[in-house]
Scaffold this motif. Structure first.
Motif, short mmCIF file in Angstrom:
data_model
loop_
_atom_site.label_atom_id
_atom_site.label_comp_id
_atom_site.label_asym_id
_atom_site.label_seq_id
_atom_site.Cartn_x
_atom_site.Cartn_y
_atom_site.Cartn_z
N PHE A 124 -0.95 4.20 8.63
CA PHE A 124 -1.11 3.02 7.79
C PHE A 124 -1.68 1.84 8.54
CE2 PHE A 124 0.50 1.83 3.53
CZ PHE A 124 1.44 2.85 3.26
N VAL A 125 -1.20 1.34 9.80
CA VAL A 125 -1.77 0.41 10.36
C VAL A 125 -3.05 0.67 10.85
CG1 VAL A 125 -1.50 -1.14 12.59
CG2 VAL A 125 0.58 -0.69 11.18
N ALA A 170 -0.97 -5.64 6.50
CA ALA A 170 -0.76 -4.23 6.73
C ALA A 170 0.56 -3.90 6.87
CB ALA A 170 -1.68 -3.62 7.91
N ALA A 191 -6.34 1.38 -0.02
CA ALA A 191 -5.11 1.42 0.76
C ALA A 191 -4.17 2.50 -0.09
CB ALA A 191 -4.53 -0.08 0.18
N LEU A 224 -5.38 0.59 7.55
CA LEU A 224 -5.47 -0.62 6.69
C LEU A 224 -5.98 -1.87 7.63
CD1 LEU A 224 -1.96 -0.66 4.68
CD2 LEU A 224 -4.12 0.16 3.97
N THR A 225 -5.76 -1.77 8.92
CA THR A 225 -6.35 -2.95 9.65
C THR A 225 -7.57 -2.69 9.80
OG1 THR A 225 -5.57 -1.66 11.45
CG2 THR A 225 -4.15 -3.38 10.76
#
Length: 255
Positions: A38-39, A51, A16, A42-43
């Motif tokens: 990010f999304v 997330a 992460a 992280l997902t």
């Protein structure tokens, strides 16, 4: 480690943090897309809700950094210039944020990914939408769409970038305006998701941990941004949108 980050293993936390650096770097270069990266990243190994919680504080801190890069006075001018967009977007964000916990993850990704991909592909193909002057109606619509998506997903960059690009905003101005818009939006996002329950005792530690990696990434990206011209900046912006949008569409279709 288990006490501080009960929802993640140590290896997941390291991954992460690496994603946070990459997301910050992209933001430093083009001024946005940190939540998208990010999304998207992280997902692949955590829920969309976690997330979203993770990106809230890094988004707030890095956008303040971006907005104030040319000083407080310039940031205030940008705020006044885009007050309608900001006001409408804030109301839409606070309203739709309460839908996060009942909004299916894959539907969330599709709602973001499809329009992002379409817009970026259209622009890269050479079709440009240019607004000869500011329009209150268009600004209200853009603010509502950006805020609505931001409340549901934490991602309000694409409609904002589309609007600024259509206004043919210069590179440095666009970077600062984005910082102001996303920074104020991040404050609203923080408030909204404390209320929605997304940011709570067992998720806030994760969000705090992501701040430093994201900050480092942004600093590195800004160094690159300072060295590229307006044309390259625009193309880099659109390429980032296209890749992130396609990844979200893939996740929406295949899980």
């Amino acid at each position: 480690m288990d006490t501080l980050f009960p929802l993640l293993s140590p290896s997941e936390l390291v991954i992460a943090a690496m994603i946070a650096v990459i997301a910050g770097f992209v933001k430093g270069v083009v001024g946005f897309a940190m939540p998208l990266v990010f999304v998207s990243g992280l997902t692949t190994f955590m829920s969309a809700e976690l997330a979203l919680a993770g990106l809230i504080l890094p988004t707030l801190i890095t956008n303040v950094q971006q907005a104030l890069r040319q000083g407080v006075h310039a940031a205030v001018q940008s705020t006044v210039a885009f007050k309608i967009f900001l006001g409408v977007g804030c109301v839409a964000l606070l309203t739709t944020a309460q839908l996060v916990r009942i909004f299916p993850d894959q539907l969330m990704m599709a709602v973001i990914g499809v329009p992002v991909t379409f817009f970026a592909a259209l622009q890269l193909a050479g079709y440009q939408i240019i607004l000869p002057r500011r329009s209150t109606v268009v600004e209200v619509a853009a603010g509502a769409v950006a805020g609505g998506l931001g409340g549901i997903s934490g991602i309000w960059g694409p409609p904002t970038v589309a609007y600024l690009t259509a206004l043919n905003t210069p590179k440095q101005d666009q970077m600062r305006v984005q910082g102001v818009i996303y920074g104020l939006g991040a404050v609203a996002l923080l408030v909204a998701h404390v209320a929605s329950g997304v940011l709570r005792a067992d998720t806030i530690a994760f969000s705090v941990a992501m701040v430093l990696p994201a900050f480092i990434g942004v600093r590195l990206g800004m160094r690159v941004m300072d060295r590229i011209d307006q044309v390259m900046f625009r193309r880099a912006t659109l390429c980032v949108l296209l890749v992130a949008g396609l990844n979200l569409v893939r996740r929406a279709a295949f899980g």
